[in-house]
Write an enzyme that holds these catalytic residues in place. Structure first.
Site, short mmCIF file in Angstrom:
data_model
loop_
_atom_site.label_atom_id
_atom_site.label_comp_id
_atom_site.label_asym_id
_atom_site.label_seq_id
_atom_site.Cartn_x
_atom_site.Cartn_y
_atom_site.Cartn_z
N ILE A 87 -22.27 12.75 -19.13
CA ILE A 87 -23.01 13.38 -20.22
C ILE A 87 -23.77 12.31 -21.00
CG2 ILE A 87 -21.00 13.26 -21.76
CD1 ILE A 87 -21.89 15.84 -23.03
N HIS A 101 -19.89 16.26 -14.85
CA HIS A 101 -19.49 14.91 -14.44
C HIS A 101 -20.48 13.92 -15.03
CE1 HIS A 101 -18.82 11.90 -10.88
NE2 HIS A 101 -18.31 11.47 -12.01
N GLU A 157 -13.90 13.44 -18.73
CA GLU A 157 -14.45 12.44 -17.81
C GLU A 157 -15.51 11.56 -18.46
OE1 GLU A 157 -16.70 10.40 -14.92
OE2 GLU A 157 -17.53 12.03 -16.11
N ASP A 158 -16.29 12.12 -19.38
CA ASP A 158 -17.31 11.31 -20.04
C ASP A 158 -17.41 11.73 -21.50
OD1 ASP A 158 -19.16 9.35 -20.34
OD2 ASP A 158 -20.73 10.29 -19.14
N ASP A 163 -15.96 2.68 -14.12
CA ASP A 163 -16.43 4.06 -14.16
C ASP A 163 -17.57 4.17 -15.18
OD1 ASP A 163 -16.64 6.84 -13.89
OD2 ASP A 163 -14.50 7.08 -13.57
N ASN A 164 -17.44 5.03 -16.18
CA ASN A 164 -18.53 5.23 -17.13
C ASN A 164 -18.67 4.06 -18.10
OD1 ASN A 164 -19.56 8.00 -16.54
ND2 ASN A 164 -17.41 8.53 -16.90
#
Length: 310
Positions: free
Chosen positions: A139, A137, A76-77, A224-225
């Site tokens: 980092i 979720h 996710e990251d 998103d990120n």
């Protein structure tokens, strides 16, 4: 009369909920498809779909009881240190998101981008940290004046919100858990992604730690990120062009992936280009992209991760 009033109020409430649902569906961009933008020299990262410890545990460290048996866990990251060590947060669980490995706890993986054929390995976490409830979720990394590396990981144990602070111990390929932060207001950064509004907010941080909003950049996708290209200052964004597919998962029509590069974000007219796009045949639900020395990593919410040499 009271019953009629109650029915009227119920009707109004249902109408408002319906309006909110339609607005949310429109924001999720359920209908937008992407045209593929392929990159040369890309391959899926070994160790993301199947991650497990490669070292024998000592008394001080806990180990993974099971392997992921080949199931995708997502990445996710991603955050990359100046020396080329990349850290992945994997195994995010959310009630509204699909998961290929719903019974497996999350973890932190590391990949050395200086290696000729880099492979992601899971980092051991010190005893005393509840790994079974680890639901990472997001980092970020921090290097102090002694070159000690710290990881700040957003965690959702039992779907609550905390930030876990780890010290990276490179010789052991492990993480020492230092502290759990619990607070209603967690810190914001200079670039803030508003996923449902399809916006990136640019904030100025002042010496007194106050923030002032400088501008808002609107995009035609769910952002998103965010990560920064250290060599250029460009902003890389992991995006979801058809977000509704994330929540209503169909293996025959999976969510797409999209990575944008934003150049000169502080200017009046930033340049936005598509670095990578895929209809889900290779990568589903891209959530982050990070670059180091012409090497690009793309992570996903629950699928795979891609490694490209630019």
């Amino acid at each position: 009369m009271g019953r009629l009033l109650a029915l009227s109020l119920l009707g109004i409430a249902l109408a408002l909920l319906g309006e909110r649902f339609l607005a949310l569906r429109n924001r999720l961009k359920a209908s937008r498809e992407v045209e593929s933008v392929d990159l040369p020299n890309c391959h899926l990262i070994k160790g993301i779909g199947l991650y497990s410890l490669s070292c024998v545990a000592t008394e001080f460290y806990v180990t993974r009881a099971q392997e992921l048996a080949g199931e995708e866990a997502g990445a996710e990251d991603i955050d990359i240190l100046p020396n080329g060590l990349a850290f992945f947060s994997v195994g995010l669980k959310c009630p509204s998101l699909h998961s290929f490995a719903p019974d497996k706890p999350g973890g932190i993986l590391m990949m050395d981008l200086n290696e000729e054929n880099p492979r992601a390995l899971e980092l051991r976490i010190s005893r005393g940290f509840n790994l079974a409830l680890f639901n990472p979720h997001g980092i970020s990394t921090f290097i102090d004046s002694d070159d000690t590396v710290y990881l700040f990981v957003v965690n959702h144990p039992e779907f609550k919100n905390t930030v876990e602070i780890f010290k990276f111990e490179e010789e052991e390929n492990s993480l020492l858990h230092l502290k759990t932060i619990k607070h209603e207001l967690l810190p914001r950064f200079i670039y803030v992604a508003d996923i449902l509004a399809h916006e990136i907010h640019v904030l100025e941080k002042h010496p007194n730690m106050n923030l002032t909003q400088l501008k808002v950049l609107k995009l035609d996708t769910l952002v998103d990120n965010l990560s920064i290209d250290p060599s250029s200052g460009d902003v890389l964004v992991g995006c979801h062009p058809n977000g509704q597919k994330l929540f209503v998962y169909d293996p025959k029509n999976p969510p797409s992936s999209e990575v944008l590069r934003i150049q000169n974000i502080l200017s009046e007219k930033p340049t936005v280009t598509t670095v990578y796009a895929n209809n889900g045949s290779v990568l589903q639900g891209s959530s982050v992209a990070s670059v180091y020395d012409k090497k690009l990593l793309i992570g996903t919410l629950y699928h795979r991760a891609l490694y490209c040499e630019l």
